[in-house]
Write a protein that holds these residues in place. Structure first.
Motif, PDB file in Angstrom:
ATOM      1  N   MET A  92     -13.874  48.741  72.293  1.00 41.89           N
ATOM      2  CA  MET A  92     -13.260  47.754  72.483  1.00 41.89           C
ATOM      3  C   MET A  92     -14.021  46.736  73.238  1.00 41.89           C
ATOM      4  O   MET A  92     -14.638  46.891  74.109  1.00 41.89           O
ATOM      5  N   LYS A  93     -13.699  45.370  72.804  1.00 36.00           N
ATOM      6  CA  LYS A  93     -14.500  44.525  73.330  1.00 36.00           C
ATOM      7  C   LYS A  93     -13.994  44.065  74.743  1.00 36.00           C
ATOM      8  O   LYS A  93     -12.883  44.126  75.094  1.00 36.00           O
ATOM      9  N   ILE A  94     -14.992  43.498  75.521  1.00 38.19           N
ATOM     10  CA  ILE A  94     -14.702  42.936  77.084  1.00 38.19           C
ATOM     11  C   ILE A  94     -13.961  41.626  76.906  1.00 38.19           C
ATOM     12  O   ILE A  94     -14.441  40.811  76.100  1.00 38.19           O
ATOM     13  N   LEU A  95     -13.040  41.575  77.595  1.00 40.45           N
ATOM     14  CA  LEU A  95     -12.409  40.193  77.482  1.00 40.45           C
ATOM     15  C   LEU A  95     -12.815  39.629  79.014  1.00 40.45           C
ATOM     16  O   LEU A  95     -12.466  40.096  80.013  1.00 40.45           O
ATOM     17  N   ASP A  96     -13.842  38.436  79.031  1.00 44.54           N
ATOM     18  CA  ASP A  96     -14.049  38.004  80.270  1.00 44.54           C
ATOM     19  C   ASP A  96     -13.931  36.416  79.972  1.00 44.54           C
ATOM     20  O   ASP A  96     -14.588  35.734  78.997  1.00 44.54           O
ATOM     21  N   LEU A  97     -13.160  35.887  80.780  1.00 42.22           N
ATOM     22  CA  LEU A  97     -12.708  34.590  80.752  1.00 42.22           C
ATOM     23  C   LEU A  97     -13.351  33.898  82.108  1.00 42.22           C
ATOM     24  O   LEU A  97     -12.930  34.266  83.138  1.00 42.22           O
ATOM     25  N   GLU A  98     -13.888  32.933  82.026  1.00 41.33           N
ATOM     26  CA  GLU A  98     -14.368  32.205  83.384  1.00 41.33           C
ATOM     27  C   GLU A  98     -13.191  31.426  84.011  1.00 41.33           C
ATOM     28  O   GLU A  98     -12.434  30.837  83.310  1.00 41.33           O
ATOM     29  N   GLY A  99     -13.248  31.429  85.148  1.00 43.86           N
ATOM     30  CA  GLY A  99     -12.131  30.835  85.902  1.00 43.86           C
ATOM     31  C   GLY A  99     -12.443  29.187  86.041  1.00 43.86           C
ATOM     32  O   GLY A  99     -13.421  28.643  85.889  1.00 43.86           O
ATOM     33  N   THR A 100     -11.418  28.546  86.071  1.00 38.30           N
ATOM     34  CA  THR A 100     -11.400  26.958  86.320  1.00 38.30           C
ATOM     35  C   THR A 100     -10.732  26.629  87.606  1.00 38.30           C
ATOM     36  O   THR A 100     -10.364  27.345  88.145  1.00 38.30           O
ATOM     37  N   GLU A 101     -10.654  25.311  87.705  1.00 30.81           N
ATOM     38  CA  GLU A 101      -9.917  24.856  88.772  1.00 30.81           C
ATOM     39  C   GLU A 101      -8.506  25.443  88.687  1.00 30.81           C
ATOM     40  O   GLU A 101      -7.662  25.503  89.731  1.00 30.81           O
ATOM     41  N   ASP A 102      -7.958  25.504  87.506  1.00 26.72           N
ATOM     42  CA  ASP A 102      -6.538  25.712  87.271  1.00 26.72           C
ATOM     43  C   ASP A 102      -6.339  27.147  86.644  1.00 26.72           C
ATOM     44  O   ASP A 102      -4.962  27.586  86.692  1.00 26.72           O
ATOM     45  N   THR A 103      -7.499  27.873  86.325  1.00 27.41           N
ATOM     46  CA  THR A 103      -6.985  29.297  85.877  1.00 27.41           C
ATOM     47  C   THR A 103      -7.946  30.284  86.171  1.00 27.41           C
ATOM     48  O   THR A 103      -8.938  29.943  86.763  1.00 27.41           O
ATOM     49  N   PRO A 104      -7.396  31.394  86.389  1.00 23.12           N
ATOM     50  CA  PRO A 104      -7.924  32.192  87.150  1.00 23.12           C
ATOM     51  C   PRO A 104      -9.089  32.958  86.162  1.00 23.12           C
ATOM     52  O   PRO A 104      -9.320  32.793  85.117  1.00 23.12           O
TER      53      PRO A 104
END
Length: 120
Positions: free
Chosen positions: A1-13
């Motif tokens: 299962m692939k890692i879900l890695d989303l960088e945060g922004t000013e408005d998103t975690p």
């Protein structure tokens, strides 16, 4: 299962979901323009993970702020996590942020998941 890695922004975690380590985290600020759209990949990932989870799973919430729309999706995430065996939630909050501590307490009362509260 692939890692879900989303960088945060000013408005998103920042989102990090890692099956291999059994560690998941949502941190930062959550005020996406479309909360449902933003959290859809997270909910889909958790649904797949629940069918074959790591033996122990720690889900870390380290949010500085979230808006009303995000609170509903955070609750949806917690409901999805109820199906994960061996799960524990760690809810971090600044030691002077009573609102974030109370939000965690309220979420913990709505789901059947053990919560640990960590002031920092």
């Amino acid at each position: 299962m692939k890692i879900l890695d989303l960088e945060g922004t000013e408005d998103t975690p920042r989102i990090l979901l890692d099956k291999q380590s059994g560690t998941m985290e949502i941190s930062g600020r959550s005020l996406p323009e479309d909360s449902t759209d933003f959290y859809r990949p997270v909910l889909d990932w958790i649904e797949a993970y629940a069918s074959d989870p790591h033996p122990t799973t720690t889900f870390i919430f380290k949010l500085e702020y979230f808006n009303t729309a995000s609170s509903k999706l955070i609750l949806d995430v917690l409901y999805a996590l109820e199906d994960v065996k061996g799960l524990k939630v760690k809810w971090y909050f600044h030691d002077e942020d009573e609102d974030m501590e109370e939000a965690g307490q309220e979420f913990s009362e709505l789901v059947e998941i053990p919560f640990e509260f960590v002031a920092y």
